[in-house]
Write a protein that holds these residues in place. Structure first.
Motif, PDB file in Angstrom:
ATOM      1  N   GLU A 199       0.832  -1.212   0.000  1.00 30.19           N
ATOM      2  CA  GLU A 199       0.000   0.000   0.000  1.00 30.19           C
ATOM      3  C   GLU A 199       0.860   1.252   0.000  1.00 30.19           C
ATOM      4  O   GLU A 199       0.553   2.245  -0.660  1.00 30.19           O
ATOM      5  CB  GLU A 199      -0.940   0.007   1.215  1.00 30.19           C
ATOM      6  CG  GLU A 199      -2.092  -0.976   1.079  1.00 30.19           C
ATOM      7  CD  GLU A 199      -2.813  -1.234   2.400  1.00 30.19           C
ATOM      8  OE1 GLU A 199      -3.954  -1.701   2.355  1.00 30.19           O
ATOM      9  OE2 GLU A 199      -2.224  -0.995   3.491  1.00 30.19           O
ATOM     10  N   ARG A 251      -6.399  -0.691 -10.102  1.00 31.20           N
ATOM     11  CA  ARG A 251      -7.821  -0.922  -9.839  1.00 31.20           C
ATOM     12  C   ARG A 251      -8.398  -1.905 -10.835  1.00 31.20           C
ATOM     13  O   ARG A 251      -7.908  -2.079 -11.934  1.00 31.20           O
ATOM     14  CB  ARG A 251      -8.587   0.404  -9.920  1.00 31.20           C
ATOM     15  CG  ARG A 251      -8.377   1.220  -8.680  1.00 31.20           C
ATOM     16  CD  ARG A 251      -8.991   2.613  -8.776  1.00 31.20           C
ATOM     17  NE  ARG A 251      -8.550   3.371  -7.627  1.00 31.20           N
ATOM     18  CZ  ARG A 251      -9.177   3.351  -6.435  1.00 31.20           C
ATOM     19  NH1 ARG A 251     -10.264   2.642  -6.262  1.00 31.20           N
ATOM     20  NH2 ARG A 251      -8.696   4.032  -5.423  1.00 31.20           N
ATOM     21  N   ARG A 252      -9.457  -2.552 -10.404  1.00 27.90           N
ATOM     22  CA  ARG A 252     -10.178  -3.503 -11.237  1.00 27.90           C
ATOM     23  C   ARG A 252     -11.647  -3.334 -10.894  1.00 27.90           C
ATOM     24  O   ARG A 252     -12.007  -3.417  -9.731  1.00 27.90           O
ATOM     25  CB  ARG A 252      -9.725  -4.904 -10.830  1.00 27.90           C
ATOM     26  CG  ARG A 252      -9.729  -5.919 -11.938  1.00 27.90           C
ATOM     27  CD  ARG A 252      -9.038  -7.153 -11.388  1.00 27.90           C
ATOM     28  NE  ARG A 252      -9.954  -8.284 -11.426  1.00 27.90           N
ATOM     29  CZ  ARG A 252     -10.094  -9.077 -12.463  1.00 27.90           C
ATOM     30  NH1 ARG A 252      -9.378  -8.881 -13.541  1.00 27.90           N
ATOM     31  NH2 ARG A 252     -10.941 -10.081 -12.433  1.00 27.90           N
ATOM     32  N   PHE A 253     -12.459  -3.044 -11.869  1.00 21.43           N
ATOM     33  CA  PHE A 253     -13.890  -2.776 -11.645  1.00 21.43           C
ATOM     34  C   PHE A 253     -14.066  -1.723 -10.560  1.00 21.43           C
ATOM     35  O   PHE A 253     -14.901  -1.854  -9.669  1.00 21.43           O
ATOM     36  CB  PHE A 253     -14.643  -4.057 -11.257  1.00 21.43           C
ATOM     37  CG  PHE A 253     -14.406  -5.193 -12.177  1.00 21.43           C
ATOM     38  CD1 PHE A 253     -14.637  -5.047 -13.554  1.00 21.43           C
ATOM     39  CD2 PHE A 253     -13.920  -6.401 -11.714  1.00 21.43           C
ATOM     40  CE1 PHE A 253     -14.417  -6.100 -14.422  1.00 21.43           C
ATOM     41  CE2 PHE A 253     -13.696  -7.451 -12.589  1.00 21.43           C
ATOM     42  CZ  PHE A 253     -13.944  -7.294 -13.938  1.00 21.43           C
ATOM     43  N   GLY A 254     -13.208  -0.721 -10.552  1.00 20.59           N
ATOM     44  CA  GLY A 254     -13.360   0.371  -9.595  1.00 20.59           C
ATOM     45  C   GLY A 254     -12.817   0.077  -8.206  1.00 20.59           C
ATOM     46  O   GLY A 254     -12.745   0.970  -7.362  1.00 20.59           O
ATOM     47  N   MET A 255     -12.434  -1.161  -7.971  1.00 21.53           N
ATOM     48  CA  MET A 255     -11.919  -1.504  -6.639  1.00 21.53           C
ATOM     49  C   MET A 255     -10.398  -1.641  -6.723  1.00 21.53           C
ATOM     50  O   MET A 255      -9.856  -1.951  -7.776  1.00 21.53           O
ATOM     51  CB  MET A 255     -12.469  -2.863  -6.180  1.00 21.53           C
ATOM     52  CG  MET A 255     -13.956  -3.001  -6.336  1.00 21.53           C
ATOM     53  SD  MET A 255     -14.764  -2.559  -4.820  1.00 21.53           S
ATOM     54  CE  MET A 255     -14.348  -3.980  -3.831  1.00 21.53           C
ATOM     55  N   ILE A 256      -9.741  -1.436  -5.579  1.00 17.63           N
ATOM     56  CA  ILE A 256      -8.300  -1.636  -5.564  1.00 17.63           C
ATOM     57  C   ILE A 256      -8.004  -3.108  -5.818  1.00 17.63           C
ATOM     58  O   ILE A 256      -8.592  -3.991  -5.185  1.00 17.63           O
ATOM     59  CB  ILE A 256      -7.714  -1.185  -4.215  1.00 17.63           C
ATOM     60  CG1 ILE A 256      -7.776   0.340  -4.137  1.00 17.63           C
ATOM     61  CG2 ILE A 256      -6.280  -1.667  -4.070  1.00 17.63           C
ATOM     62  CD1 ILE A 256      -7.309   0.909  -2.831  1.00 17.63           C
ATOM     63  N   ASP A 257      -7.142  -3.353  -6.784  1.00 11.57           N
ATOM     64  CA  ASP A 257      -6.792  -4.730  -7.132  1.00 11.57           C
ATOM     65  C   ASP A 257      -5.608  -5.163  -6.269  1.00 11.57           C
ATOM     66  O   ASP A 257      -4.453  -5.015  -6.623  1.00 11.57           O
ATOM     67  CB  ASP A 257      -6.430  -4.787  -8.628  1.00 11.57           C
ATOM     68  CG  ASP A 257      -6.156  -6.201  -9.086  1.00 11.57           C
ATOM     69  OD1 ASP A 257      -6.084  -7.110  -8.227  1.00 11.57           O
ATOM     70  OD2 ASP A 257      -6.008  -6.394 -10.304  1.00 11.57           O
ATOM     71  N   ARG A 258      -5.980  -5.694  -5.104  1.00 10.16           N
ATOM     72  CA  ARG A 258      -5.001  -6.032  -4.098  1.00 10.16           C
ATOM     73  C   ARG A 258      -3.984  -7.060  -4.597  1.00 10.16           C
ATOM     74  O   ARG A 258      -2.781  -6.955  -4.360  1.00 10.16           O
ATOM     75  CB  ARG A 258      -5.744  -6.639  -2.906  1.00 10.16           C
ATOM     76  CG  ARG A 258      -5.307  -6.064  -1.633  1.00 10.16           C
ATOM     77  CD  ARG A 258      -6.241  -6.251  -0.491  1.00 10.16           C
ATOM     78  NE  ARG A 258      -6.412  -4.947   0.091  1.00 10.16           N
ATOM     79  CZ  ARG A 258      -5.437  -4.296   0.702  1.00 10.16           C
ATOM     80  NH1 ARG A 258      -4.237  -4.818   0.836  1.00 10.16           N
ATOM     81  NH2 ARG A 258      -5.636  -3.105   1.174  1.00 10.16           N
ATOM     82  N   GLN A 310      -2.884   3.023  -6.605  1.00  4.82           N
ATOM     83  CA  GLN A 310      -3.185   1.596  -6.515  1.00  4.82           C
ATOM     84  C   GLN A 310      -3.848   1.114  -7.794  1.00  4.82           C
ATOM     85  O   GLN A 310      -4.729   1.778  -8.321  1.00  4.82           O
ATOM     86  CB  GLN A 310      -4.138   1.304  -5.333  1.00  4.82           C
ATOM     87  CG  GLN A 310      -3.527   1.575  -3.975  1.00  4.82           C
ATOM     88  CD  GLN A 310      -3.907   2.925  -3.432  1.00  4.82           C
ATOM     89  OE1 GLN A 310      -4.131   3.881  -4.175  1.00  4.82           O
ATOM     90  NE2 GLN A 310      -3.969   3.021  -2.115  1.00  4.82           N
TER      91      GLN A 310
END
Ligand SMILES: Nc1ncnc2c1ncn2[C@@H]1O[C@H](COP(=O)(O)OP(=O)(O)O)[C@@H](O)[C@H]1O
Ligand SMILES: [Mg+2]
Length: 375
Positions: A101, A110-117, A108
């Motif tokens: 992080e 992203r994938r589909f608006g979410m952070i792609d951890r 970060q």
């Protein structure tokens, strides 16, 4: 050298703070694939100079050219966009976030608006490997020691594809093994064509790592010399005169000892340490990181216990492991980690000073706030 090799040029930079001329005409340049050492005494202006490049300060006068073009650097984003990464003496990581992080803070994946951890951690893993540090991308930064923090900062710089890497006294807090490791990484970055600005005042590091040296004295650049320049000449440039005698001769009339440390031993930490300090003396304690210097002074100050030996002030033995007694006897300690141990950062200057004087300022069991403020 072709012009394409020039990453950075600084001409006649000036910077004043109220009452202080921090920089008074500094010239500097950096090429691809070199380690350019900035050398100067404490207060010479080294940190202020690099803060012009990281965007923390803007110059009052002078020019900064990046890749041959005059540029203004207002803030960290400008600096980042120009491919400049800075590793400060005090790191810039967020303790409660993970390593991954921190490396990708604000960027970060992203994938589909979410952070792609998963992707972030995999990318971090690759960078950490390049730096050669064994640390999990999921580890919290809070849990890491200084050397690893620095490696994480370098990994972060790599992730930004920095062409210019600035390091402000990176070796000051490292053990000799960690220094070797850092040097290996810096040499590798140099081979990759990165230009490195390296601040140090350890002269032996200059010959080991540097290509060129710019010496700064009292806010002015006073010389640019090859890193192979003899140490005596570097010192002469740095302090402005030649130093025949580095230490004053021991005084004959120094009187009795103010502080006497005898046979001080803490099992497994330090063993049989003894020294005396006389009035008007500065006594240095030398040794590598980890040798036990900090532990010895903490024991002398009563912050930690010891198993054998004695600490005497003007001949009177102090009770061990008793800070209050040590302070009452007139000993003060400025700890190594001043932010962590010396000060309560969320409180005012007055409150911090008050912590030391509170006992003296207590009247009838109440803290005498007025007395504290006056003191
Ligand atoms: N923010 C500031 N406000 C006032 N004076 C400053 C500030 N930053 C640095 N200085 C002063 O500028 C001079 C150069 O400091 P610095 O660049 O930190 O030196 P160095 O890194 O070479 O030890 C010093 O006299 C210092 O006290
Ligand atoms: Mg500095």
């Amino acid at each position: 050298m072709s012009n394409q090799d020039e990453l950075l040029r600084i001409e006649g930079i000036r910077k004043t703070f109220p009452g202080v001329v921090a920089l008074d005409g500094v010239d500097f340049d950096l090429r691809r694939g070199e380690v350019h050492v900035l050398l100067g005494e404490n207060g010479a202006g080294k940190s202020t100079l690099i803060k012009m490049l990281s965007g923390a300060y803007t110059p009052d006068a002078g020019r900064i050219l990046v890749g041959g073009e005059e540029t203004r650097i207002h803030g960290a984003q400008d600096s980042e966009r120009l491919g400049i990464a800075t590793i400060y003496q005090e790191f810039n990581l967020v303790p409660d976030l993970t390593v991954a992080e921190n490396i990708f803070l604000g960027r970060q994946p992203r994938r589909f608006g979410m952070i792609d951890r998963r992707r972030m951690e995999a990318d971090a893993e690759v960078l950490l490997e390049r730096v050669g540090v064994q640390v999990s991308p999921r580890a919290r930064v809070r849990e890491l020691g200084i050397a690893r923090l620095q490696m994480v900062e370098i990994a972060k710089a790599l992730s930004l594809d920095a062409r210019v890497l600035i390091m402000d006294e990176p070796t000051a807090v490292l053990t000799s093994e960690e220094v070797e490791k850092l040097f290996r990484i810096v040499r590798k970055l140099r081979e990759d064509g990165v230009g490195i600005v390296f601040i140090t005042h350890h002269l032996e590091e200059i010959a080991a790592l540097g290509d060129r040296v710019t010496v700064i004295r009292d806010g002015k650049s006073v010389g640019q010399v090859p890193a192979a320049t003899p140490e005596a000449e570097l010192v002469r440039l740095m302090v402005g005169r030649s130093i025949e005698q580095q230490y004053p001769r021991e005084r004959a009339d120094k009187g009795s000892a103010l502080l006497t440390v005898e046979g001080l031993t803490r099992d497994g930490v330090f063993h049989d340490v003894g020294f005396e300090v006389h009035a008007g003396e500065v006594v240095g304690i030398a040794g590598l990181v980890g040798a036990g210097r900090t532990e010895v002074v903490r024991a002398v100050f009563g912050a930690d216990p010891y198993d054998k030996g004695a600490v005497k002030v003007a001949g009177t033995a102090l009770k061990g492991h008793d800070v209050v007694a040590a302070m009452a006897a007139g000993i003060g300690l400025i700890p190594e980690d001043r932010k962590g141990q010396g000060l309560v950062l969320d409180q005012s200057v007055e409150e911090n000073l008050g912590l030391v004087t509170m006992r003296a300022a207590t009247r009838a069991g109440l803290v005498d706030l007025r007395g504290q403020r006056e003191a």
